[in-house]
Design an enzyme around this catalytic site. Structure first.
Site, PDB file in Angstrom:
ATOM      1  N   GLY A  94      -4.675  -6.027  -5.289  1.00 28.32           N
ATOM      2  CA  GLY A  94      -5.452  -4.810  -5.490  1.00 28.32           C
ATOM      3  C   GLY A  94      -4.587  -3.578  -5.717  1.00 28.32           C
ATOM      4  CE  LYS A 117      -7.314   2.424   0.436  1.00 30.74           C
ATOM      5  NZ  LYS A 117      -6.240   1.483   0.209  1.00 30.74           N
ATOM      6  CG  HIS A 161     -15.034   0.583   2.030  1.00 22.32           C
ATOM      7  ND1 HIS A 161     -15.663  -0.613   2.274  1.00 22.32           N
ATOM      8  CD2 HIS A 161     -13.884   0.268   1.381  1.00 22.32           C
ATOM      9  CE1 HIS A 161     -14.939  -1.602   1.782  1.00 22.32           C
ATOM     10  NE2 HIS A 161     -13.855  -1.101   1.232  1.00 22.32           N
ATOM     11  CE  LYS A 200     -14.399   2.933  -6.087  1.00 23.84           C
ATOM     12  NZ  LYS A 200     -15.397   3.158  -5.025  1.00 23.84           N
ATOM     13  CG  HIS A 206      -8.472  -2.211   1.660  1.00 26.71           C
ATOM     14  ND1 HIS A 206      -8.772  -0.867   1.647  1.00 26.71           N
ATOM     15  CD2 HIS A 206      -9.574  -2.838   1.167  1.00 26.71           C
ATOM     16  CE1 HIS A 206      -9.988  -0.692   1.158  1.00 26.71           C
ATOM     17  NE2 HIS A 206     -10.501  -1.870   0.860  1.00 26.71           N
ATOM     18  CD  GLU A 248      -3.069   0.844   0.220  1.00 34.83           C
ATOM     19  OE1 GLU A 248      -3.463  -0.301  -0.099  1.00 34.83           O
ATOM     20  OE2 GLU A 248      -3.516   1.880  -0.303  1.00 34.83           O
ATOM     21  CG  ASP A 299      -6.988  -0.176  -7.048  1.00 40.48           C
ATOM     22  OD1 ASP A 299      -7.723  -0.912  -7.726  1.00 40.48           O
ATOM     23  OD2 ASP A 299      -7.296   0.233  -5.909  1.00 40.48           O
ATOM     24  CB  THR A 323       1.641 -18.611  -3.452  1.00 41.43           C
ATOM     25  OG1 THR A 323       0.943 -17.702  -4.314  1.00 41.43           O
ATOM     26  CG2 THR A 323       2.129 -19.806  -4.257  1.00 41.43           C
TER      27      THR A 323
END
Ligand code: NAD
Ligand code: ZN
Length: 396
Positions: A125, A171, A273, A162, A289, A92, A129, A192
């Site tokens: 993600g 964020k 969220h 998105k 997250h 992140e 993203d 894995t």
């Protein structure tokens, strides 16, 4: 020199010219999400056969490269005319401008063609993203394909439109809506994935269960704990596990499809969220997250319970399932000030109103605009108390 007479003439001429143009169009969005077991098997051409050109730029993060580099290289060198593997730093904290710069430089040096060479993002993600955002703005829109390799990716980040990266401590502040050319799902990547990241994905599945799918909640209640504990073979998931993943994807898409660009800001899938973006960024990199989402869901479950939307028994079931999935219900980073600030930021994000989904029983939700600081403080006390009681009973 413009005289008075000239001005009058100009005005009379311009009054006869229509000075309004309307542009109104509908641009259909169509993409398919396809289950492709063994997507990297050399004789499985799904990943290369959906367009004709034989060049591919593939992007992964360093952890996925460490695990899958040989298979990816073998697959693409066997099935394309030319390919290049680009590796980004994962996590992140690297979902930022620097990653975008690396991508733009990679697109340039590969000489990416504008339409016929979709960028292929293979990863979690964060990676998807980031690559999706870079693609969506590179030459204003370059096609891309997503191949999620985490559970969050498979049930959430991989299947929507998105895109985005973080900006400073905010964020996903910079992003776009841009549909992938295709999404290929292969659960066997999860073999894995560390257990903590499986739990992380289960948080987004629990979200769908709590706001719209009671049967999914009951499946999580019975089969859920085993998913984290067992040695699950994701290449051969049992019926309950398959059902959990498929219901989560179907439920998510039911919410996304009619509202892809979020013209309606009351979104059930925003459950968990409301407070979590600020919680996640304040704790970075301590909470994942899904863990921040889980904490938000437990806090809002407590708020809903205090409002009488949820019975004490239902609240305890929710807390127990969350815990059994290996998810936290609170964290030391939480303070009343942080949570109040988080709600304020979300109000701006939701255009001036809280529009916060709260559970109504298990499997349904309602939207509210009137959560107070006092309610937040009480709920924080409730979840801290419940966590302490559980820790105490575990020690006893
Ligand atoms: N766009 C959306 O709609 C959407 C939806 C949900 C979440 N997200 C975003 O997704 C991110 C979280 O996703 P994530 O949890 O997948 O994060 P991630 O991409 O950081 O992946 C988690 C970790 O697992 C590693 N990894 C990936 N695949 C692996 C595999 N098969 N085996 C072993 N390790 C593997 C990664 O390298 C990384 O270290 C957040 O940034 C969140 O905002 C976006
Ligand atoms: Zn999420």
């Amino acid at each position: 020199v413009v005289t008075h007479v000239d001005e009058q003439r100009l005005r009379s001429v311009s009054e006869k010219v229509a000075a309004r143009w309307t542009v109104s169009t509908h641009q259909p969005i169509h993409y398919e999400i396809e289950s492709v077991p063994g997507v990297l098997d050399v004789d499985n051409l799904r990943l290369v056969d959906f367009t004709t050109d034989g060049r591919r730029l593939v992007v992964v993060d360093d952890a996925v490269a460490g695990l899958y580099r040989e298979r990816i290289e073998h697959y693409f060198s066997s099935n394309t005319r030319e390919f290049r593997l680009l590796t980004l730093p994962g996590g992140e904290a690297n979902k930022n401008d620097a990653a975008l710069d690396q991508l733009y430089a990679g697109f340039e040096s590969f000489g990416l063609k504008r339409r016929s060479e979709p960028v292929i993002a293979i990863g979690g993600g964060v990676l998807m993203d980031t690559v999706a955002f870079a693609s969506s703005v590179y030459r204003r829109a370059t096609p891309y394909v997503k191949v999620p390799t985490t559970l969050i990716g498979l049930v959430d980040a991989g299947i929507g439109v998105k895109t985005g990266v973080n900006w400073k401590s905010h964020k996903n502040r910079i992003g776009s809506y841009d549909a992938p050319s295709a999404v290929f799902l292969d659960l066997s990547f999860l073999n894995t994935l560390p257990a903590r990241h499986v739990s992380n994905g289960l948080a987004e599945i629990l979200k769908i269960a709590l706001i719209k799918d009671r049967d999914l909640f009951e499946l999580l209640e019975s089969r859920g704990p085993g998913i984290v504990r067992d040695d699950v073979d994701w290449a051969r998931p049992d019926a309950a596990l398959t059902s959990i993943v498929q219901r989560a994807i179907t439920g998510m898409l039911e919410e996304l499809e009619p509202n892809l660009r979020e013209h309606v800001l009351e979104r059930k899938v925003d459950y968990g969220h409301t407070f979590s973006p600020v919680i996640e960024m304040a704790s970075l990199p301590a909470l994942l997250h899904g863990e921040a989402v889980a904490i938000d869901m437990m806090l809002t479950t407590a708020i809903a319970h205090r409002r009488g939307y949820l019975s004490g028994e239902e609240r305890d079931r929710v807390l127990a399932v969350n815990r059994s999935l290996g998810l936290p219900s609170t964290d030391d980073v939480l303070t009343e000030e942080l949570l109040t600030q988080a709600l304020e930021d979300t109000v701006a994000h939701r255009d001036g109103l809280q529009r916060t989904p709260l559970p109504r029983g298990i499997g349904q939700c309602t939207f509210v605009n009137d959560i107070t600081s006092d309610e937040i403080a009480t709920a924080l006390g409730d979840i801290r108390g419940a966590a302490a009681a559980l820790a105490g009973s575990a020690r006893a």
